[in-house]
Design a protein around this motif. Structure first.
Motif, PDB file in Angstrom:
ATOM      1  N   LYS A 150      -7.345  -6.253  -4.531  1.00 14.99           N
ATOM      2  CA  LYS A 150      -8.135  -5.690  -3.429  1.00 14.99           C
ATOM      3  C   LYS A 150      -7.316  -5.620  -2.155  1.00 14.99           C
ATOM      4  O   LYS A 150      -7.329  -4.622  -1.431  1.00 14.99           O
ATOM      5  CB  LYS A 150      -9.398  -6.544  -3.191  1.00 14.99           C
ATOM      6  CG  LYS A 150     -10.497  -6.297  -4.204  1.00 14.99           C
ATOM      7  CD  LYS A 150     -11.655  -7.261  -4.055  1.00 14.99           C
ATOM      8  CE  LYS A 150     -12.489  -7.034  -2.845  1.00 14.99           C
ATOM      9  NZ  LYS A 150     -13.770  -7.777  -2.872  1.00 14.99           N
ATOM     10  N   ALA A 151      -6.580  -6.697  -1.882  1.00 11.58           N
ATOM     11  CA  ALA A 151      -5.779  -6.736  -0.663  1.00 11.58           C
ATOM     12  C   ALA A 151      -4.635  -5.721  -0.732  1.00 11.58           C
ATOM     13  O   ALA A 151      -4.335  -5.046   0.260  1.00 11.58           O
ATOM     14  CB  ALA A 151      -5.221  -8.145  -0.456  1.00 11.58           C
ATOM     15  N   ARG A 188      -4.580  -2.946  -2.396  1.00  9.44           N
ATOM     16  CA  ARG A 188      -5.146  -1.601  -2.269  1.00  9.44           C
ATOM     17  C   ARG A 188      -5.333  -1.228  -0.806  1.00  9.44           C
ATOM     18  O   ARG A 188      -4.987  -0.131  -0.375  1.00  9.44           O
ATOM     19  CB  ARG A 188      -6.478  -1.507  -3.002  1.00  9.44           C
ATOM     20  CG  ARG A 188      -7.076  -0.090  -2.992  1.00  9.44           C
ATOM     21  CD  ARG A 188      -8.379  -0.029  -3.716  1.00  9.44           C
ATOM     22  NE  ARG A 188      -9.380  -0.876  -3.105  1.00  9.44           N
ATOM     23  CZ  ARG A 188     -10.617  -1.035  -3.551  1.00  9.44           C
ATOM     24  NH1 ARG A 188     -11.007  -0.408  -4.633  1.00  9.44           N
ATOM     25  NH2 ARG A 188     -11.465  -1.826  -2.948  1.00  9.44           N
ATOM     26  N   ALA A 189      -5.866  -2.142  -0.026  1.00  7.59           N
ATOM     27  CA  ALA A 189      -6.055  -1.863   1.403  1.00  7.59           C
ATOM     28  C   ALA A 189      -4.708  -1.691   2.094  1.00  7.59           C
ATOM     29  O   ALA A 189      -4.529  -0.778   2.914  1.00  7.59           O
ATOM     30  CB  ALA A 189      -6.834  -3.004   2.065  1.00  7.59           C
ATOM     31  N   TYR A 243      -3.074   1.816   1.772  1.00  3.38           N
ATOM     32  CA  TYR A 243      -3.520   2.859   2.703  1.00  3.38           C
ATOM     33  C   TYR A 243      -2.851   2.719   4.063  1.00  3.38           C
ATOM     34  O   TYR A 243      -2.525   3.707   4.722  1.00  3.38           O
ATOM     35  CB  TYR A 243      -5.044   2.823   2.843  1.00  3.38           C
ATOM     36  CG  TYR A 243      -5.753   3.224   1.577  1.00  3.38           C
ATOM     37  CD1 TYR A 243      -6.613   2.350   0.910  1.00  3.38           C
ATOM     38  CD2 TYR A 243      -5.545   4.480   1.011  1.00  3.38           C
ATOM     39  CE1 TYR A 243      -7.236   2.718  -0.266  1.00  3.38           C
ATOM     40  CE2 TYR A 243      -6.172   4.848  -0.170  1.00  3.38           C
ATOM     41  CZ  TYR A 243      -7.005   3.954  -0.801  1.00  3.38           C
ATOM     42  OH  TYR A 243      -7.619   4.315  -1.974  1.00  3.38           O
ATOM     43  N   LYS A 288      -2.289  -7.047   4.165  1.00  4.27           N
ATOM     44  CA  LYS A 288      -2.488  -7.560   2.790  1.00  4.27           C
ATOM     45  C   LYS A 288      -2.723  -9.066   2.796  1.00  4.27           C
ATOM     46  O   LYS A 288      -3.681  -9.563   2.196  1.00  4.27           O
ATOM     47  CB  LYS A 288      -1.276  -7.219   1.933  1.00  4.27           C
ATOM     48  CG  LYS A 288      -1.396  -7.707   0.489  1.00  4.27           C
ATOM     49  CD  LYS A 288      -0.276  -7.184  -0.364  1.00  4.27           C
ATOM     50  CE  LYS A 288       0.771  -8.223  -0.583  1.00  4.27           C
ATOM     51  NZ  LYS A 288       1.837  -7.771  -1.492  1.00  4.27           N
ATOM     52  N   LEU A 294      -5.950 -10.129   4.492  1.00  4.06           N
ATOM     53  CA  LEU A 294      -7.108  -9.867   3.625  1.00  4.06           C
ATOM     54  C   LEU A 294      -7.203 -10.888   2.496  1.00  4.06           C
ATOM     55  O   LEU A 294      -8.296 -11.322   2.129  1.00  4.06           O
ATOM     56  CB  LEU A 294      -7.034  -8.460   3.036  1.00  4.06           C
ATOM     57  CG  LEU A 294      -7.582  -7.359   3.912  1.00  4.06           C
ATOM     58  CD1 LEU A 294      -7.372  -5.998   3.248  1.00  4.06           C
ATOM     59  CD2 LEU A 294      -9.064  -7.549   4.199  1.00  4.06           C
TER      60      LEU A 294
END
Lengths: 138, 75
Positions: free
Chosen positions: A82-83, A85-86, A89, A126, A129
């Protein structure tokens, strides 16, 4: 605090400190001249980052060897995904913004520093998060 | 954070199993203590495999350990 969360803190603090030190010495003009000292500075900053992270991880591994030996479980892997992926971006947007400076007359040195900054910001996002998800539970 | 639609009886079952600690359960299941804690608090839904492993540790069927919120509403 789990071993992985401590690891995330080490990454976050070390990359933040080292990158602030490096980027304060970058001449933020659109056409900085080639400067070997900048390249040397980058090399030493990367070296410092590696040393800090290795030493930091050794310390936390010695403090909790059982946790350090335990492989990542499904929740930790999902948090990493999840981290990451953010952060992806952030990398993409930052890199595109860096490249777009060419239209303002930026040279390759400025663009390289700007892309590196985008990468660093992505890494900070990253690890921040990861810590957030670890603190929250998931 | 939205509450997950799955509740569980892990804390009670641990207590009934000779006051098993989260760490002991984590070791038996193959996850970290923090993951067991997150599951108990309803912050994280485990995978099917981990859910089955937890149920197996307590020697109970899956539905006795985990319950889907829709089931709770019927009672």
């Amino acid at each position: 605090m789990s071993f992985r969360e401590k690891s995330a803190w080490i990454f976050l603090i070390s990359i933040s400190l080292v990158s602030v030190f490096f980027f304060l010495h970058v001449p933020w003009t659109l056409t900085p001249p080639p400067n070997m000292r900048l390249a040397e500075g980058l090399f030493y900053c990367i070296l410092a980052l590696v040393v800090i992270e290795v030493v930091g991880h050794i310390v936390i591994a010695i403090a909790s060897p059982e946790d350090a030996r335990t492989p990542k479980d499904e929740r930790e892997k999902l948090i990493d995904l999840k981290a990451t992926r953010a952060a992806y971006y952030v990398y993409v947007v930052g890199s595109l913004l860096a490249i777009s400076t060419i239209h303002r007359g930026a040279n390759i040195i400025f663009m390289s520093c700007a892309v590196l900054l985008a990468f660093v910001i992505g890494e900070v996002v990253k690890h921040a998060l990861r810590i957030y998800y670890f603190r929250r539970g998931f | 954070m939205a509450k997950l639609p799955i509740s569980n009886q892990i804390r009670r079952l641990r207590f009934e199993a000779d006051e098993m600690t989260q760490q002991q359960l984590a070791k038996l299941v193959g996850v970290t203590r923090q993951t067991v804690n997150a599951i108990e608090l309803g912050k994280y839904s485990p995978s099917l495999e981990v859910a089955f492993r937890i149920a197996h540790v307590f020697g109970m069927p899956l539905e006795e350990v985990f319950r889907y919120q829709a089931d709770l509403k019927k009672e």
